[in-house]
Write an enzyme that holds these catalytic residues in place. Structure first.
Site: not given
Ligand code: GLA
Length: 425
Positions: A51, A148, A202
């Site tokens: 991302d 979160s 997320d």
């Molecule tokens: C965590 C971060 C996301 C993403 C994932 C890995 O969940 O919050 O933004 O980078 O790791 O894909």
């Protein structure tokens, strides 16, 4: 030896979530909330650590949700209570909240909630009223399932409604452009107020997914496509294995991965690693090796993960969209892509841990079609694509392997692709 029984973490049915969050609000604040809003946790099917590199991710929303009973106030005070510690009320002042390291920094979980109000105002959506909020979440904390982000997104849809921002729409008729703006505010809250340098997958999952679908998220331009992922209809299930191994996104390891990607991009003269064509990868990796900058071997591995992971995500999305049932060769290929993703995260990105590796190895050996870690890694959760009738069997095999290895007991979830954030009726 007593037989190991896998423990599944249930999700709160809406009526119970409504009663629990409203009851907590009444007890804590002696009044009625204006409503109860929720937002789901997520698992990512594939597309990990892509991302913040402008790549593709493919998350689904979980049936496990954070619920927020909330009422606006006439002043700028924020009062928060959580079912985790129902006798403790955190009080904040919306005029005093500030980023990590500033005088107004918030060092407790309230950062995820108050931070959203702060970010909405900074985006020109204020002034907002203060508010009282009571939180009841069944997204496992620290399980790498976006507990979160679920808090942030539940707060965002609640404030959207009580302050008449008109950005979220409803679950039946979502305003996707408005939700994308809410995502950006939730990401700001997490990055700046909570101090976790995460990438936005997320929050996008929590606000923009659809039931029965995975979300193809293009992190370059923020566009999304809803990819059919009706697992139950095809006799399949996605087993989530919460390793319970401790992990944190603010301890520097996540930030170090992100920084390595930025260094590689700079050396290669691209804005983001997603700009590298998979066909050019071998030549680009040679360039990195020859640059003599940083630890070239580490940069090579990190870059190889990101570029190959984006290619795997493109392939899985194409498979899921071809209209044929997820069975036979197609199912085998989908599983192989998940397996390859885990290997790449283990060897090249180095974000797995013994608990995650054991979970995926055991799940595969017990009949999963594919398995991989999901989320940020260093602990957290793994997923396994299994035949629906095998979900208990695979969970049992993993729980037994954990006991043999002397690891603490894992928890399990059944991840049906579920609805995005909204108001509880
Ligand atoms: C965590 C971060 C996301 C993403 C994932 C890995 O969940 O919050 O933004 O980078 O790791 O894909």
């Amino acid at each position: 030896m007593t037989p190991v029984r896998p423990v599944f973490t249930p999700h709160l049915p809406p009526a119970e979530a409504m009663a629990a969050s409203t009851g907590l609000f009444r007890t804590a604040f002696g009044a009625e909330p204006a409503g109860v809003w929720y937002a789901p946790g997520r698992v990512n099917v594939i597309g990990e650590h892509t991302d913040y590199n402008g790549g593709l991710a493919l998350p689904i929303a979980l049936p496990h949700r954070a619920h927020v009973a909330l009422a606006p106030r006439a002043d700028r005070t924020i009062r928060l209570v959580s079912s985790q510690d129902p006798t403790r009320i955190e009080t904040l002042d919306l005029d005093q909240i500030g980023p990590r390291g500033s005088a107004g920094e918030v060092t407790h979980w309230g950062a995820y909630i108050a931070g959203v109000a702060w970010a909405l105002e900074r985006d020109g959506l204020g002034p907002l009223p203060g508010f009282d909020a009571a939180l009841v979440s069944c997204v496992p904390l620290g399980g790498g399932l976006s507990s979160s982000a679920a808090l942030e997104c539940a707060t965002a849809v609640a404030l959207d409604e009580v302050a008449s921002l008109g950005l979220a729409g409803t679950v039946a008729q979502p305003n996707d452009a408005g939700r994308a703006r809410l995502v950006a505010c939730c990401v700001s809250a997490e990055n700046e107020i909570a101090g976790a340098p995460t990438g936005g997958m997320d929050q996008s999952a929590s606000l923009r997914c659809r039931a029965g679908h995975a979300l193809e998220l293009n992190c370059r331009d923020g566009s999304v496509r809803h990819v059919p992922f009706d697992l139950a209809g095809q006799g399949l299930a996605l087993l989530v294995i919460d390793t319970k191994a401790p992990h944190s996104l603010v301890d520097g390891q996540y930030g170090a991965r992100r920084a390595a990607c930025e260094t590689s991009a700079r050396i290669l003269g691209v804005e983001l690693l997603a700009d590298i064509d998979a066909d050019d990868l071998p030549a680009r990796l040679k360039e990195l090796e020859a640059s003599g900058q940083g630890d070239a071997q580490v940069l090579v591995r990190r870059t190889r993960h990101v570029v190959t992971e984006i290619a795997r995500t493109i392939e899985l999305v194409a498979l899921l969209q071809d209209g044929r049932p997820l069975a036979g060769d197609k199912l085998a290929r989908a599983g192989a892509l998940m397996d390859a993703s885990h290997e790449s995260l283990r060897v090249d990105y180095e974000v797995t841990c013994p608990e995650l590796d054991l979970a995926v190895e055991t799940a595969r050996a017990a009949g999963a079609h594919g398995a991989r870690m999901t989320g940020g890694g260093f602990g957290g959760s793994a997923i396994a694509l299994v035949d629906a009738q095998d979900i208990e069997k695979v969970a049992h095999a993993v729980a037994t392997a954990y006991e043999h290895e002397g690891f603490g007991a894992p928890a399990f979830l059944d991840a049906a692709p579920s609805a995005p954030a909204g108001r509880l009726a």
